[in-house]
Write an enzyme that holds these catalytic residues in place. Structure first.
Site, PDB file in Angstrom:
ATOM      1  N   TYR A   1      41.604  29.269  46.487  1.00  0.00           N
ATOM      2  CA  TYR A   1      40.490  30.209  46.630  1.00  0.00           C
ATOM      3  C   TYR A   1      40.667  31.392  45.693  1.00  0.00           C
ATOM      4  CZ  TYR A   1      43.462  33.290  49.544  1.00  0.00           C
ATOM      5  OH  TYR A   1      44.449  34.120  50.008  1.00  0.00           O
ATOM      6  N   CYS A   2      39.531  32.001  45.327  1.00  0.00           N
ATOM      7  CA  CYS A   2      39.514  33.265  44.587  1.00  0.00           C
ATOM      8  C   CYS A   2      38.609  34.226  45.354  1.00  0.00           C
ATOM      9  CB  CYS A   2      39.071  33.069  43.138  1.00  0.00           C
ATOM     10  SG  CYS A   2      37.411  32.387  42.929  1.00  0.00           S
ATOM     11  N   TRP A   3      37.983  35.163  44.680  1.00  0.00           N
ATOM     12  CA  TRP A   3      37.195  36.167  45.401  1.00  0.00           C
ATOM     13  C   TRP A   3      35.920  35.565  46.020  1.00  0.00           C
ATOM     14  CZ3 TRP A   3      37.763  40.643  47.601  1.00  0.00           C
ATOM     15  CH2 TRP A   3      36.649  41.421  47.912  1.00  0.00           C
TER      16      TRP A   3
ATOM     17  N   TYR B   1      37.506  34.108  49.117  1.00  0.00           N
ATOM     18  CA  TYR B   1      38.086  35.036  50.071  1.00  0.00           C
ATOM     19  C   TYR B   1      37.009  35.670  50.951  1.00  0.00           C
ATOM     20  CZ  TYR B   1      39.777  39.494  51.855  1.00  0.00           C
ATOM     21  OH  TYR B   1      40.055  40.560  52.673  1.00  0.00           O
TER      22      TYR B   1
ATOM     23  N   SER C   1      38.887  30.119  40.812  1.00  0.00           N
ATOM     24  CA  SER C   1      39.375  28.972  41.592  1.00  0.00           C
ATOM     25  C   SER C   1      38.881  27.662  40.972  1.00  0.00           C
ATOM     26  CB  SER C   1      38.915  29.074  43.041  1.00  0.00           C
ATOM     27  OG  SER C   1      37.509  29.168  43.126  1.00  0.00           O
TER      28      SER C   1
END
Length: 355
Positions: free
Chosen positions: A94-96, A123, A102
């Site tokens: 995952y990323c933001w 996130y 991601s």
């Protein structure tokens, strides 16, 4: 044929070989999914550089530079972290927002042949889940409040309760703060606490480990512990909970506090800085007297005077305002093993864990 990337909005519903947070280190430190590791595809400086170019120069130029940086960083992770992973490796990434960062890592890993899952929404999806859970989950438990004046060993007794396999929610431990002006844990000359978001992550993780049919023991706290705040739902339940008050002689409380706060005795200058914040409430004359006690090493006199003039009056007003009157008052003479065991026998008669 390489497997396709799988997307999920409920990552907590399955098990994965590893949870990988590809955001920058500062984003990871602020908050992350429990158990996640940080393999950033852009570090903090690189992320700032690409963002500046995107806004001030040209989005296309920023994407080219960003792609080069991301490729270089993924190469480093492939040659180090992923080198020993077998073919059954199945990561969650995952990323933001679940977008380019991601997606870049997931694309490369799927080309190798691994089954990769990406959190749809990143996130932010996880953070929304935490907020929603903390609105409802605290309502499912029955709480038992442990009350007592400063130096009554509430946190110490709470730990002993936990050792008897009862359910304990140690908020001060989660907040890395002892819940008072002098409560910050020293890291060099600073007090370190988790961010509000990560405190809530840790709190949710702890609440999810509890069984609803068993009471949860918790220390009487204010709604703010150091720099972090309790969720309103939990605070409301705490205020409604039944209380048990611990009482013991002030001399025993003084000795206990001196043992617990040796880090401040060893750093008198930091102690003076903390006490200076009380000048508006206690006045310069009283503050000067405390400074004199510190300079002469009159530690017992200092602690007792702090209790008499500040801590005890504050605590009594707080308890009266926020919590129910104690249903039971238990007296102990000291913190000897025999005294604590007798106290616990009274608090937890015939306790059998049903987890």
């Amino acid at each position: 044929m390489s497997p396709l990337v799988t997307y999920t909005r409920q990552p907590w519903a399955e098990n994965y070989s590893e949870i990988i947070d590809v955001r920058s280190p500062s984003e990871f430190i602020e908050d992350h999914i429990p158990g996640a590791i940080n393999l950033p595809v852009l570090n903090d400086a690189e992320r700032a550089e690409v963002g500046t170019i995107y806004k001030q120069v040209c989005p296309f130029t920023a994407r080219k530079i960003g792609a080069a940086l991301v490729s270089r960083n993924i190469y480093q992770h492939l040659s180090q972290h992923f080198a020993a992973k077998d073919k059954d490796y199945r990561p969650l990434i995952y990323c933001w927002r679940g977008g380019q960062r991601s997606g870049s890592m997931a694309l490369v890993l799927t080309q190798i042949g691994w089954r990769v899952t990406v959190i749809d929404g990143g996130y932010k999806t996880y953070r929304a889940y935490v907020r929603q859970q903390l609105e409802n989950l605290p309502e499912k438990f029955t709480y038992r409040m442990l009350c007592g004046l400063t130096g009554s060993g509430k946190t110490y007794i709470l730990d002993k309760i936990g050792q008897r396999d009862a359910q304990v929610l140690d908020l001060e431990s989660l907040a890395n703060h002892r819940g008072s002006l002098l409560g910050g844990e020293l890291q060099g000359n600073l007090s370190y606490q988790p961010s509000q978001k990560y405190f809530e992550t840790l709190l949710l993780q702890k609440l999810q480990s509890f069984a609803p049919h068993q009471p949860v023991w918790i220390e009487s706290e204010s709604s703010k512990i150091g720099r972090v705040y309790l969720p309103q739902s939990l605070w409301n339940k705490m205020r409604q909970a039944s209380c048990v008050e611990i009482q013991l002689p002030i001399a025993a409380r003084v000795q206990f506090l001196l043992q617990e706060y040796t880090h401040l005795v060893a750093h008198p200058d930091i102690l003076k800085q903390k006490l200076e914040k009380l000048k508006y409430r206690c006045g310069w004359e009283k503050l000067s007297q405390w400074y004199q006690f510190i300079d002469t090493g009159a530690w017992e006199t200092l602690v007792q005077d702090l209790l008499d003039c500040y801590y005890d009056p504050i605590y009594k007003r707080s308890i009266k305002s926020y919590f129910n009157k104690a249903e039971r008052v238990l007296h102990i003479s000291d913190f000897s093993d025999s005294s604590i065991d007798a106290l616990l026998d009274s608090l937890l008669p015939n306790y059998v864990s049903l987890k």
